[in-house]
Design an enzyme around this catalytic site. Structure first.
Site, PDB file in Angstrom:
ATOM      1  N   HIS A 302       0.856  -1.192   0.000  1.00  0.00           N
ATOM      2  CA  HIS A 302       0.000   0.000   0.000  1.00  0.00           C
ATOM      3  C   HIS A 302       0.888   1.237   0.000  1.00  0.00           C
ATOM      4  O   HIS A 302       1.939   1.259   0.641  1.00  0.00           O
ATOM      5  CB  HIS A 302      -0.894   0.024   1.253  1.00  0.00           C
ATOM      6  CG  HIS A 302      -2.063   0.941   1.121  1.00  0.00           C
ATOM      7  ND1 HIS A 302      -1.957   2.288   1.337  1.00  0.00           N
ATOM      8  CD2 HIS A 302      -3.342   0.710   0.733  1.00  0.00           C
ATOM      9  CE1 HIS A 302      -3.140   2.853   1.131  1.00  0.00           C
ATOM     10  NE2 HIS A 302      -3.996   1.917   0.764  1.00  0.00           N
ATOM     11  N   ASP A 360      -7.908  -5.131  -0.195  1.00  0.00           N
ATOM     12  CA  ASP A 360      -8.381  -5.997  -1.287  1.00  0.00           C
ATOM     13  C   ASP A 360      -8.035  -7.460  -1.110  1.00  0.00           C
ATOM     14  O   ASP A 360      -8.515  -8.307  -1.869  1.00  0.00           O
ATOM     15  CB  ASP A 360      -7.780  -5.492  -2.619  1.00  0.00           C
ATOM     16  CG  ASP A 360      -8.340  -4.138  -2.981  1.00  0.00           C
ATOM     17  OD1 ASP A 360      -7.540  -3.208  -3.205  1.00  0.00           O
ATOM     18  OD2 ASP A 360      -9.572  -3.992  -2.982  1.00  0.00           O
TER      19      ASP A 360
HETATM   20  C1  SDX Z   1      -6.115   0.177  -2.977  1.00  0.00           C
HETATM   21  O1  SDX Z   1      -4.270   4.605  -1.994  1.00  0.00           O
HETATM   22  C2  SDX Z   1      -5.282   4.014  -1.422  1.00  0.00           C
HETATM   23  O2  SDX Z   1      -5.716   4.429  -0.382  1.00  0.00           O
HETATM   24  C3  SDX Z   1      -5.844   2.836  -2.171  1.00  0.00           C
HETATM   25  C4  SDX Z   1      -6.884   2.013  -1.428  1.00  0.00           C
HETATM   26  C5  SDX Z   1      -8.159   2.785  -1.211  1.00  0.00           C
HETATM   27  O3  SDX Z   1      -8.881   2.439  -0.269  1.00  0.00           O
HETATM   28  O4  SDX Z   1      -8.468   3.661  -2.053  1.00  0.00           O
HETATM   29  O5  SDX Z   1      -6.347   1.585  -0.191  1.00  0.00           O
HETATM   30  C6  SDX Z   1      -7.274   0.770  -2.249  1.00  0.00           C
HETATM   31  O6  SDX Z   1      -5.865   0.549  -4.103  1.00  0.00           O
HETATM   32  C7  SDX Z   1      -5.266  -0.831  -2.262  1.00  0.00           C
HETATM   33  C8  SDX Z   1      -4.051  -1.317  -3.136  1.00  0.00           C
HETATM   34  C9  SDX Z   1      -4.558  -2.414  -4.073  1.00  0.00           C
HETATM   35  N1  SDX Z   1      -3.488  -2.800  -5.044  1.00  0.00           N
HETATM   36  C10 SDX Z   1      -2.871  -3.987  -4.946  1.00  0.00           C
HETATM   37  O7  SDX Z   1      -3.047  -4.810  -4.057  1.00  0.00           O
HETATM   38  C11 SDX Z   1      -1.910  -4.262  -6.106  1.00  0.00           C
HETATM   39  C12 SDX Z   1      -0.583  -4.840  -5.582  1.00  0.00           C
HETATM   40  N2  SDX Z   1       0.126  -3.782  -4.857  1.00  0.00           N
HETATM   41  C13 SDX Z   1       0.887  -2.864  -5.569  1.00  0.00           C
HETATM   42  O8  SDX Z   1       1.058  -2.893  -6.877  1.00  0.00           O
HETATM   43  C14 SDX Z   1       1.542  -1.745  -4.756  1.00  0.00           C
HETATM   44  O9  SDX Z   1       1.852  -2.231  -3.529  1.00  0.00           O
HETATM   45  C15 SDX Z   1       0.712  -0.494  -4.645  1.00  0.00           C
HETATM   46  C16 SDX Z   1       0.296   0.001  -5.988  1.00  0.00           C
HETATM   47  C17 SDX Z   1      -0.500  -0.738  -3.824  1.00  0.00           C
HETATM   48  C18 SDX Z   1       1.569   0.556  -3.969  1.00  0.00           C
HETATM   49  O10 SDX Z   1       2.590   0.863  -4.835  1.00  0.00           O
HETATM   50  P1  SDX Z   1       3.716   1.915  -4.423  1.00  0.00           P
HETATM   51  O11 SDX Z   1       3.450   2.571  -3.119  1.00  0.00           O
HETATM   52  O12 SDX Z   1       3.958   2.788  -5.612  1.00  0.00           O
HETATM   53  O13 SDX Z   1       4.933   0.971  -4.123  1.00  0.00           O
HETATM   54  P2  SDX Z   1       6.051   0.640  -5.183  1.00  0.00           P
HETATM   55  O14 SDX Z   1       5.415   0.180  -6.438  1.00  0.00           O
HETATM   56  O15 SDX Z   1       6.990   1.795  -5.228  1.00  0.00           O
HETATM   57  O16 SDX Z   1       6.776  -0.639  -4.514  1.00  0.00           O
HETATM   58  C19 SDX Z   1       7.825  -0.467  -3.554  1.00  0.00           C
HETATM   59  C20 SDX Z   1       8.588  -1.788  -3.604  1.00  0.00           C
HETATM   60  C21 SDX Z   1       9.030  -2.182  -5.024  1.00  0.00           C
HETATM   61  O17 SDX Z   1      10.152  -3.028  -4.885  1.00  0.00           O
HETATM   62  P3  SDX Z   1      11.654  -2.372  -5.097  1.00  0.00           P
HETATM   63  O18 SDX Z   1      11.638  -1.645  -6.413  1.00  0.00           O
HETATM   64  O19 SDX Z   1      11.854  -1.460  -3.907  1.00  0.00           O
HETATM   65  O20 SDX Z   1      12.582  -3.564  -5.069  1.00  0.00           O
HETATM   66  O21 SDX Z   1       7.720  -2.844  -3.166  1.00  0.00           O
HETATM   67  C22 SDX Z   1       7.529  -3.762  -4.235  1.00  0.00           C
HETATM   68  C23 SDX Z   1       7.900  -3.039  -5.504  1.00  0.00           C
HETATM   69  O22 SDX Z   1       8.304  -3.949  -6.512  1.00  0.00           O
HETATM   70  N3  SDX Z   1       6.115  -4.116  -4.212  1.00  0.00           N
HETATM   71  C24 SDX Z   1       5.651  -5.340  -4.407  1.00  0.00           C
HETATM   72  C25 SDX Z   1       4.255  -5.244  -4.241  1.00  0.00           C
HETATM   73  N4  SDX Z   1       3.927  -3.975  -3.963  1.00  0.00           N
HETATM   74  C26 SDX Z   1       5.084  -3.283  -3.950  1.00  0.00           C
HETATM   75  N5  SDX Z   1       6.278  -6.508  -4.713  1.00  0.00           N
HETATM   76  C27 SDX Z   1       5.480  -7.599  -4.848  1.00  0.00           C
HETATM   77  N6  SDX Z   1       4.136  -7.596  -4.696  1.00  0.00           N
HETATM   78  C28 SDX Z   1       3.493  -6.436  -4.390  1.00  0.00           C
HETATM   79  N7  SDX Z   1       2.169  -6.417  -4.263  1.00  0.00           N
END
Ligand code: SDX
Length: 425
Positions: A302, A360
């Protein structure tokens, strides 16, 4: 920068005092409006992770503490002890309703559940096989034409009528979108059922199980708002152009559909179905950790919660109750989800990046147990979030500081060059 005086050093070495706007809760904000003219530089913040786009009094999220407050009330308290109609009033008006206010609000919403025939015609006209989120967006886009009394952002009565109309209609639209996916006609809403119970009735055509109605009501409460998330920010920036609110919400609906945002609940179930069995979890966790693999553990991570998402904790708890009561035999996916969570959270990759289950991760288990297909999970999220979108849209249009949203950029393209016709180049 120190609290005593926030300063920025300009190009010529002079320091520039920055006004600090004090927050009631959470981080303050530094006003950077004067920065570009003095420094010749913009703040660069892709995804606006460190940018406060507005002031707001609706919802507070403490990502470190795993706290979610709706107008100061803990969302988990409201999820356990309140209901979606009361929480909708709270989010729209800032205070909990009196008994009389809640009664007349609930009756008004019940009286507004029927969609105008043209909205239903729009739903019918959407191509068969369309995802229900595109059907909901089409229905929202049709609304300004049939509800002109709800469209003027500068008129308080229009804003109130819009909020009540869209909260009442969006459930009817979602149910009709579902019925369309199974080739069945829409079922007319009933006024004698509560909001969640009526939504289930319009989807399945039978008196809903009280446990199912309560579970859905709780999910709607937990999805109602979440400060400046992607879809709410989309509603605000679209609405900042002065467009009617239904169209601004259509933009938000589309943003919510993405798998990185509200579409994740559908993606979680698809992921769990693909994993299929405990012995396959390791392979998927390895893929999620592999920088060369675009696969991500859906429902994990998140932007704000770097600790547990309080909503996920409650929803996980409801899974037990619903699966027990409805005996739908879908406990297999729940068991798999629990095992996946346990394995992932013991892995340093996830722990180091502070990736925890989000709202989710478990919600789809409940929607499945209620009999919904995965394509209806994000529409359920949209039904809950509609009240948050409406509350933020209204707040923006009563904010004297609100301006049209127009970010700048860090330009990396070609410098100016002269054009020559093709024969001369
Ligand atoms: C919602 O914003 C809100 O409030 C949203 C929400 C709401 O109520 O409106 O809470 C609802 O959208 C919840 C999120 C639902 N999405 C998912 O579950 C999809 C999977 N998660 C992601 O793709 C990700 O975690 C996000 C989009 C939710 C957050 O992305 P960020 O904050 O931009 O984090 P990032 O992409 O910069 O990741 C940081 C690191 C990276 O690794 P490094 O480059 O540091 O090595 O964490 C890793 C990412 O690759 N990472 C994950 C991951 N999420 C982040 N690795 C594996 N699986 C994951 N799910």
């Amino acid at each position: 920068m120190t609290k005593s005086g926030d300063k920025l050093v300009s190009r010529d070495g002079h320091s520039l005092p920055l006004a600090r706007r004090k927050a009631v809760l959470g981080a303050d904000a530094l006003e950077i409006t004067p920065v570009p003219p003095v420094t010749g530089a913009y703040s660069y913040d892709p995804g606006y992770a460190s940018t406060a786009s507005c002031t707001s009094r609706i919802t507070f999220v403490d990502g470190e503490g795993g706290v979610l407050l709706y107008r100061g009330y803990a969302a988990d308290d409201l999820a356990r002890h309140s209901n979606f109609a009361e929480v909708s009033w709270l989010l729209l008006n800032g205070e909990l309703p009196s008994h009389t206010e809640l009664q007349s609000f609930s009756e008004e919403l019940a009286g507004l559940r029927h969609c105008a025939p043209e909205v239903l015609d729009t739903i019918a006209a959407v191509p068969a096989g369309a995802h229900p989120m595109s059907t909901m967006t089409a229905a929202l886009s049709a609304m300004p034409a049939v509800y002109p009394e709800c469209t003027d952002p500068d008129d308080a009565d229009h804003r109130r009528r819009f909020s009540h109309r869209v909260i009442a209609n969006i459930a009817t639209v979602a149910a009709a979108a579902y019925r369309k996916t199974i080739g069945k006609p829409a079922i007319a809403p009933r006024k004698d059922l509560g909001y969640a119970a009526n939504l289930l009735y319009m989807m399945f055509g039978e008196e809903p199980n009280p446990v199912a109605s309560r579970a859905l009501d709780t999910l709607l409460v937990l999805h109602a708002d979440h400060e400046q998330n992607c879809s709410t920010s989309t509603v605000r920036i679209a609405g900042s152009s002065g467009v009617n609110p239904f169209s601004a919400l259509a933009a938000g609906c589309i943003a919510l559909w993405g798998p990185a945002h509200g579409g994740a609940n559908e993606a979680v179930i698809q992921m769990l179905e693909e994993i299929g069995a405990t012995e396959n979890i390791g392979e998927y966790v390895a893929r999620a950790k592999d920088p060369g693999d675009s696969f991500r553990l859906m429902g994990f991570g998140h932007r704000v919660y770097k600790n547990f998402d309080p909503r996920a904790t409650i929803i996980c708890g409801i899974c037990h109750e619903v699966l027990q009561e409805l005996k739908t035999g879908r406990g297999r996916l729940f068991t798999l989800a629990r095992q996946l969570e346990e394995i992932a959270l013991s892995d340093s990759y996830f722990k180091d990046r502070r990736l925890y289950p989000n709202v989710d991760f478990y919600s789809g288990i409940i929607y499945r147990a209620l009999g919904l297909p995965a394509t209806m999970f994000t529409p359920m999220f949209a039904v809950g979030r509609t009240v948050g979108w409406a509350a933020h849209w209204c707040e923006m249009h009563t904010d004297p500081e609100a301006r049209i949203g127009r970010p700048r950029q860090l330009y990396l393209g070609p410098t100016a060059r002269s054009y020559l016709p093709v024969g001369e180049r």
